[in-house]
Design an enzyme around this catalytic site. Structure first.
Site, PDB file in Angstrom:
ATOM      1  CE  LYS A 139      -0.194  -5.617 -42.976  1.00 17.15           C
ATOM      2  NZ  LYS A 139      -1.038  -6.630 -43.113  1.00 17.15           N
ATOM      3  CB  SER A 180      13.414  22.259 -16.452  1.00 16.64           C
ATOM      4  OG  SER A 180      12.456  23.157 -16.713  1.00 16.64           O
ATOM      5  CE  LYS A 198      11.806  19.284 -11.800  1.00 15.69           C
ATOM      6  NZ  LYS A 198      10.908  19.691 -12.508  1.00 15.69           N
ATOM      7  CG  HIS A 202      -1.811  -1.296   1.432  1.00 11.75           C
ATOM      8  ND1 HIS A 202      -3.029  -1.732   0.893  1.00 11.75           N
ATOM      9  CD2 HIS A 202      -1.343  -2.396   2.169  1.00 11.75           C
ATOM     10  CE1 HIS A 202      -3.180  -2.884   1.142  1.00 11.75           C
ATOM     11  NE2 HIS A 202      -2.242  -3.297   1.975  1.00 11.75           N
ATOM     12  CG  ASN A 207      12.289  16.853 -14.930  1.00 17.82           C
ATOM     13  OD1 ASN A 207      12.452  17.020 -13.814  1.00 17.82           O
ATOM     14  ND2 ASN A 207      12.273  17.855 -15.910  1.00 17.82           N
ATOM     15  CD  GLU A 253       8.311  12.130 -15.794  1.00 20.36           C
ATOM     16  OE1 GLU A 253       7.308  12.758 -15.446  1.00 20.36           O
ATOM     17  OE2 GLU A 253       9.286  12.426 -16.517  1.00 20.36           O
ATOM     18  CD  GLN A 257      -4.237  -2.665 -45.658  1.00 22.75           C
ATOM     19  OE1 GLN A 257      -4.216  -3.270 -46.672  1.00 22.75           O
ATOM     20  NE2 GLN A 257      -4.503  -1.385 -45.535  1.00 22.75           N
TER      21      GLN A 257
HETATM   22  N1  ARG Z   1      -2.387  -5.199 -47.566  1.00 23.58           N
HETATM   23  C1  ARG Z   1      -3.450  -6.166 -47.527  1.00 23.58           C
HETATM   24  C2  ARG Z   1      -3.129  -6.526 -45.816  1.00 23.58           C
HETATM   25  O1  ARG Z   1      -2.307  -6.251 -45.219  1.00 23.58           O
HETATM   26  C3  ARG Z   1      -2.611  -7.426 -48.092  1.00 23.58           C
HETATM   27  C4  ARG Z   1      -3.974  -8.354 -48.509  1.00 23.58           C
HETATM   28  C5  ARG Z   1      -5.087  -7.810 -49.158  1.00 23.58           C
HETATM   29  N2  ARG Z   1      -6.011  -8.915 -49.780  1.00 23.58           N
HETATM   30  C6  ARG Z   1      -7.030  -8.522 -50.467  1.00 23.58           C
HETATM   31  N3  ARG Z   1      -7.865  -9.345 -50.491  1.00 23.58           N
HETATM   32  N4  ARG Z   1      -7.335  -7.247 -50.721  1.00 23.58           N
HETATM   33  O2  ARG Z   1      -4.096  -7.381 -45.276  1.00 23.58           O
END
Ligand code: ARG
Length: 468
Positions: free
Chosen positions: A324, A276, A282, A155, A284, A289, A321
């Site tokens: 990623k 700062s 300061k 605590h 920091n 952070e 898509q």
């Molecule tokens: N750029 C697309 C992705 O990252 C690739 C696959 C595209 N496929 C499609 N049927 N349009 O998912």
């Protein structure tokens, strides 16, 4: 020209391309796309869909694309909506009619899933190595800390003294679980989707098993619909990365706290702290952070991806898509955070005298007083009440020091007073896994052995002959 120009009379609208293009994000998978395409070409050649000359021409063009990418001379065309389109376009430009056979039996749906799994296999190892390097800093600082101790807290109130090494290794073990989780996610994602096609496999005599082996995957997909729509591996990787981020955030929070004037346990090295623009005095803890702050971003990435996945019917949908950007960012941010926070911890000064003074306050030994009474036969609940009463009396305005009350207590007396001596209480944490010098010496050995074993695990996955 688009990959689907045959079906369409007109070209795509600029706003469509601007909204749907993923090239800026997925171009960093270019190397994986080339690796996947080479295996696909070899697979097509094995089953006779490309003759030897065609295969050689396409493989040569893929090599040329690799060189152009490495030299920075690869020119992306305005219509290249993703890295797969760009590579295929260029291969076709370079290899002519043979290049136009590259996409035989393949869809970008199985292609992108393959590329991303290859990317994860490599990058999760990169993150694991960065975690191991960070753990090395912790263990070195723990070894150097020797018998230094500080208050342990519950605590955020002082509770019992713990060795500094013990505190540092607590974070080390959490990170060991992170390494385990990263490698575990990697093991589960080690499945090739190539050969699933758009969603249903192919009428052509493809060889997904051979291609999977060629790419160094442990297995091929079992179900083509699952192969192209499964992003569990991204979610799992993101979870492992996010929990790692949460662990770094907790370390960051302690660094902020410890380096504050109020606590004063930690001094930051100039190179690893910031000043700062206005306040001349300061220094920091910005790294700490941001380690704390950036983990919020990773939590957003994880929950965002899960929200993207939850409503998707089988099989591929363009929503996928969106997988990623959060994944790439999470990997990048964790590698950056581990490097920066590791540097901060490697160079920080532990103000052990301040820590020990805080831990030597008499009440931190209260549990030891109770346990002393227990050793003399008193039930713990009673002992707890006795010591609690002494602490309360000593904390009253004008109350006597705890040592005086303890000394005057029939069952505590001088033996009890000895427990209040600076440094006495931490020595009494003797149970396995506990915070005192004896168990911590064992723990240090075990931690180092674990670190060595994890290094060997990661090293074996990186060994020559083992695909990315
Ligand atoms: N750029 C697309 C992705 O990252 C690739 C696959 C595209 N496929 C499609 N049927 N349009 O998912």
């Amino acid at each position: 020209m688009t990959l689907w120009a045959g079906r369409f009379e007109g070209g795509p609208a600029d706003a469509l391309l601007a909204f749907t293009s993923s090239l800026d994000v997925d171009r960093r998978m270019a190397g994986d796309d080339l690796v996947g395409s080479r295996a696909h070409v070899r697979g097509l050649a094995r089953v006779g869909l490309l003759d030897a000359d065609e295969a050689a021409a396409v493989l040569g063009a893929l090599d040329a694309v690799e060189s152009e990418l490495a030299a920075g001379t690869f020119v992306f065309a305005p219509g290249d909506e993703d890295v797969h389109t760009a590579v295929e376009r260029r291969v076709t430009e370079l290899a002519g009619p043979a290049g136009a056979k590259l996409h035989t039996g393949r869809s970008r749906n199985d292609q992108v899933a393959t590329d991303l799994r290859l990317w994860c296999k490599r990058e999760l190892l990169v993150v694991s190595e960065a975690v191991l390097a960070f753990q090395q800093v912790l263990v070195e600082r723990a070894l150097a800390a020797g018998g230094a101790y500080l208050p342990g807290y519950t605590h955020l109130q002082r509770a019992q003294p713990v060795l500094l090494a013990h505190h540092l290794l607590a974070h080390g073990w959490a990170l060991a679980r992170d390494v385990d989780r990263l490698l575990d996610a990697r093991r589960r994602l080690d499945v090739s989707p190539l050969g699933a096609g758009a969603l249903a496999g192919s009428s052509l005599p493809l060889d997904p098993d051979g291609v999977a082996a060629d790419l160094g995957f442990a297995a091929r997909f079992e179900n083509s619909l699952d192969a192209v729509s499964d992003r569990d591996f991204v979610a799992e990787s993101l979870f492992a990365l996010t929990l790692l981020g949460v662990h770094l955030s907790r370390i960051g929070e302690e660094v902020v706290l410890w380096s504050s004037d109020e606590v004063g346990f930690l001094g930051l090295d100039d190179a690893w702290s910031t000043g700062s623009s206005m306040l001349p005095q300061k220094k920091n803890p910005d790294i700490a952070e941001l380690a704390r702050g950036r983990s919020g971003r990773l939590i957003g990435h994880l929950t965002g991806l899960l929200a993207t996945l939850k409503g998707l019917p089988l099989a591929y949908n363009r929503d996928l898509q969106e997988d990623k950007e959060p994944l790439f960012d999470a990997v990048e941010q964790m590698v950056l955070a581990l490097g920066a926070l590791g540097g901060l911890l490697a160079t920080a000064t532990f103000r052990t005298e301040v820590m020990q003074e805080a831990a030597d306050g008499p009440v931190v030994a209260a549990t030891d007083l109770a346990e002393h009474l227990v050793a003399g036969g008193m039930p713990f609940r009673e002992a707890h009440a006795v010591v609690g009463g002494l602490v309360r009396a000593s904390l009253e305005p004008g109350g006597p020091p705890l040592a005086e009350l303890v000394g005057g207590h029939e069952q505590l007396g001088p033996a009890g007073v000895a427990l209040l001596e600076p440094g006495a209480a931490v020595l009494r944490r003797t149970t396995p896994g506990g915070a005192g010098p004896a168990p911590v010496a064992v723990q240090l050995e075990r931690f180092q052995a674990r670190l060595d074993a994890d290094r060997a695990r990661v090293g074996a996955l990186r060994a020559p002959g083992v695909a990315p």
